[in-house]
Design an enzyme around this catalytic site. Structure first.
Site, PDB file in Angstrom:
ATOM      1  N   ASP A  70       2.860  -2.249  -2.699  1.00 48.95           N
ATOM      2  CA  ASP A  70       2.247  -2.682  -3.954  1.00 48.95           C
ATOM      3  C   ASP A  70       0.922  -3.417  -3.720  1.00 48.95           C
ATOM      4  O   ASP A  70       0.732  -4.065  -2.694  1.00 48.95           O
ATOM      5  CB  ASP A  70       3.228  -3.606  -4.695  1.00 48.95           C
ATOM      6  CG  ASP A  70       2.820  -3.829  -6.139  1.00 48.95           C
ATOM      7  OD1 ASP A  70       2.085  -2.984  -6.687  1.00 48.95           O
ATOM      8  OD2 ASP A  70       3.227  -4.844  -6.728  1.00 48.95           O
ATOM      9  N   ASN A 113      -2.286  -1.898  -4.412  1.00 42.76           N
ATOM     10  CA  ASN A 113      -3.443  -1.024  -4.174  1.00 42.76           C
ATOM     11  C   ASN A 113      -4.493  -1.165  -5.276  1.00 42.76           C
ATOM     12  O   ASN A 113      -5.700  -1.229  -5.008  1.00 42.76           O
ATOM     13  CB  ASN A 113      -3.011   0.449  -4.127  1.00 42.76           C
ATOM     14  CG  ASN A 113      -2.069   0.738  -2.987  1.00 42.76           C
ATOM     15  OD1 ASN A 113      -1.925  -0.062  -2.082  1.00 42.76           O
ATOM     16  ND2 ASN A 113      -1.419   1.892  -3.037  1.00 42.76           N
ATOM     17  N   SER A 138       7.118   6.325  -8.023  1.00 40.38           N
ATOM     18  CA  SER A 138       8.385   6.093  -8.726  1.00 40.38           C
ATOM     19  C   SER A 138       8.523   7.050  -9.911  1.00 40.38           C
ATOM     20  O   SER A 138       7.544   7.675 -10.346  1.00 40.38           O
ATOM     21  CB  SER A 138       8.455   4.645  -9.217  1.00 40.38           C
ATOM     22  OG  SER A 138       7.626   4.490 -10.349  1.00 40.38           O
ATOM     23  N   ASN A 143       6.017   6.128 -12.389  1.00 40.40           N
ATOM     24  CA  ASN A 143       4.580   6.226 -12.094  1.00 40.40           C
ATOM     25  C   ASN A 143       3.881   7.404 -12.805  1.00 40.40           C
ATOM     26  O   ASN A 143       2.653   7.458 -12.863  1.00 40.40           O
ATOM     27  CB  ASN A 143       4.318   6.306 -10.581  1.00 40.40           C
ATOM     28  CG  ASN A 143       4.502   4.993  -9.866  1.00 40.40           C
ATOM     29  OD1 ASN A 143       4.817   4.952  -8.671  1.00 40.40           O
ATOM     30  ND2 ASN A 143       4.318   3.878 -10.562  1.00 40.40           N
TER      31      ASN A 143
HETATM   32  C1  FPP Z   1       1.548   0.584  -6.094  1.00 45.06           C
HETATM   33  O1  FPP Z   1       0.357  -0.171  -6.197  1.00 45.06           O
HETATM   34  C2  FPP Z   1       1.290   1.805  -5.330  1.00 45.06           C
HETATM   35  C3  FPP Z   1       1.583   3.066  -5.745  1.00 45.06           C
HETATM   36  C4  FPP Z   1       2.199   3.357  -7.054  1.00 45.06           C
HETATM   37  C5  FPP Z   1       1.213   4.261  -4.939  1.00 45.06           C
HETATM   38  C6  FPP Z   1       1.452   4.143  -3.451  1.00 45.06           C
HETATM   39  C7  FPP Z   1       0.789   5.294  -2.801  1.00 45.06           C
HETATM   40  C8  FPP Z   1       0.130   5.258  -1.609  1.00 45.06           C
HETATM   41  C9  FPP Z   1       0.087   4.067  -0.733  1.00 45.06           C
HETATM   42  C10 FPP Z   1      -0.609   6.447  -1.109  1.00 45.06           C
HETATM   43  C11 FPP Z   1       0.152   7.664  -0.747  1.00 45.06           C
HETATM   44  C12 FPP Z   1       1.315   7.455   0.128  1.00 45.06           C
HETATM   45  C13 FPP Z   1       1.563   8.074   1.315  1.00 45.06           C
HETATM   46  C14 FPP Z   1       2.934   7.916   1.874  1.00 45.06           C
HETATM   47  C15 FPP Z   1       0.583   8.860   2.084  1.00 45.06           C
HETATM   48  P1  FPP Z   1      -0.301  -0.429  -7.624  1.00 45.06           P
HETATM   49  O2  FPP Z   1      -1.257   0.661  -7.895  1.00 45.06           O
HETATM   50  O3  FPP Z   1       0.770  -0.592  -8.663  1.00 45.06           O
HETATM   51  O4  FPP Z   1      -1.044  -1.782  -7.362  1.00 45.06           O
HETATM   52  P2  FPP Z   1      -1.372  -2.909  -8.434  1.00 45.06           P
HETATM   53  O5  FPP Z   1      -0.054  -3.597  -8.720  1.00 45.06           O
HETATM   54  O6  FPP Z   1      -2.323  -3.798  -7.707  1.00 45.06           O
HETATM   55  O7  FPP Z   1      -1.984  -2.262  -9.631  1.00 45.06           O
END
Ligand code: FPP
Length: 250
Positions: free
Chosen positions: A27, A29, A72, A75
């Site tokens: 979490d 990103n 998820s 998502n």
């Molecule tokens: C949550 O952060 C992250 C995700 C929903 C996506 C995760 C995907 C990756 C790391 C890339 C692809 C994966 C692989 C295995 C190659 P968020 O976007 O909810 O963060 P925030 O809470 O700061 O908005």
């Protein structure tokens, strides 16, 4: 909750007594990208790099199982550009994984309902799983279109059908029997669940399997999560006293 989030000291990790299974909610990103004035998709790209380096490190230190929450069941509510970007990153990762598999010997598995993914992505998942079936490096489980409740419902449905058709007997239902119906069949429960990004919740991740997992939360956002951060989490885990509902007699 401040105590919960304080930065753990960088203690020594006992690499001879690692948890068998570490699970990570990747979490933060989006916030990482926002702080830099970048689109959220740039945060996911950075998050995918972090995943590569953490998975490699887990293999190097001899961890048996690493499970990551990549996408998820909820998502899909995100804007299509963001969903497509995450799927694109997964595709790129799987293509690379196929090229390097013989060298890395990482065993790949997927938890989740892959049916809504594109045929191409589904085929790549199947291919990586098939090629790596007998590999003995770390087993990486990627949770894709995964939800803990959805997993339990599907398991209950399949179990009910097995009962109806005489393959299972409800009088003999045990936790062990039931867990065979989950995506994680054959994988030990996670010992440690790590959540970067500072939120203190499970977000529908491994609900059944996390019953006795230790939880480690850090404010560090996933793209900034380093090997050092993982060592912090492992050291913290090694100082916990796991009682599984019992008591420690002194
Ligand atoms: C949550 O952060 C992250 C995700 C929903 C996506 C995760 C995907 C990756 C790391 C890339 C692809 C994966 C692989 C295995 C190659 P968020 O976007 O909810 O963060 P925030 O809470 O700061 O908005």
């Amino acid at each position: 909750m401040a105590w919960f989030r304080k930065k753990e000291p960088l203690a020594e990790v006992d690499f001879d007594h690692l948890p068998r299974h570490v699970a990570i909610i990747m979490d933060g990103n989006g916030r990482w990208a926002k702080k830099r004035g970048l689109p959220r998709t740039a945060g996911h790209a950075a998050g995918a790099e972090t995943f590569r380096s953490i998975a490699t490190y887990c293999k190097e230190i001899g961890l048996e199982y690493l499970t990551v929450y990549a996408f998820s069941t909820e998502n899909w509510k995100r804007p299509p550009e963001e969903v497509n970007a995450i799927m694109g990153l997964l595709k790129r990762y799987l293509l690379e994984a196929i090229e390097q598999m013989e060298r890395d010997r990482v065993k790949m598995c997927f938890f989740g309902d892959l049916s809504p993914l594109t045929a191409e992505l589904r085929a790549l998942c199947e291919q990586t799983k098939e090629i790596s079936r007998h590999y003995d490096g770390v087993q990486v489980n990627i949770c894709l279109n995964y939800g803990g409740r959805d997993e339990i419902l599907r398991a209950a449905q399949t179990y009910a059908m097995d009962c109806q058709e005489g393959r299972a007997d409800p009088n003999h239902l045990t936790e062990e029997n039931f867990s065979r119906y989950l995506y994680s069949n054959g994988v030990p429960d996670p010992d440690l669940v790590i959540r970067p990004g500072g939120e203190v919740r499970l977000s529908n991740f491994l609900l059944w399997q996390s019953a006795y997992a230790e939880f480690y939360v850090t404010d560090v956002l996933w793209p900034d999560f380093s090997k050092e951060e993982l060592r912090r989490a492992l050291a913290s885990y090694q100082h916990r006293n796991r009682r599984y509902g019992g008591v420690t007699l002194s």
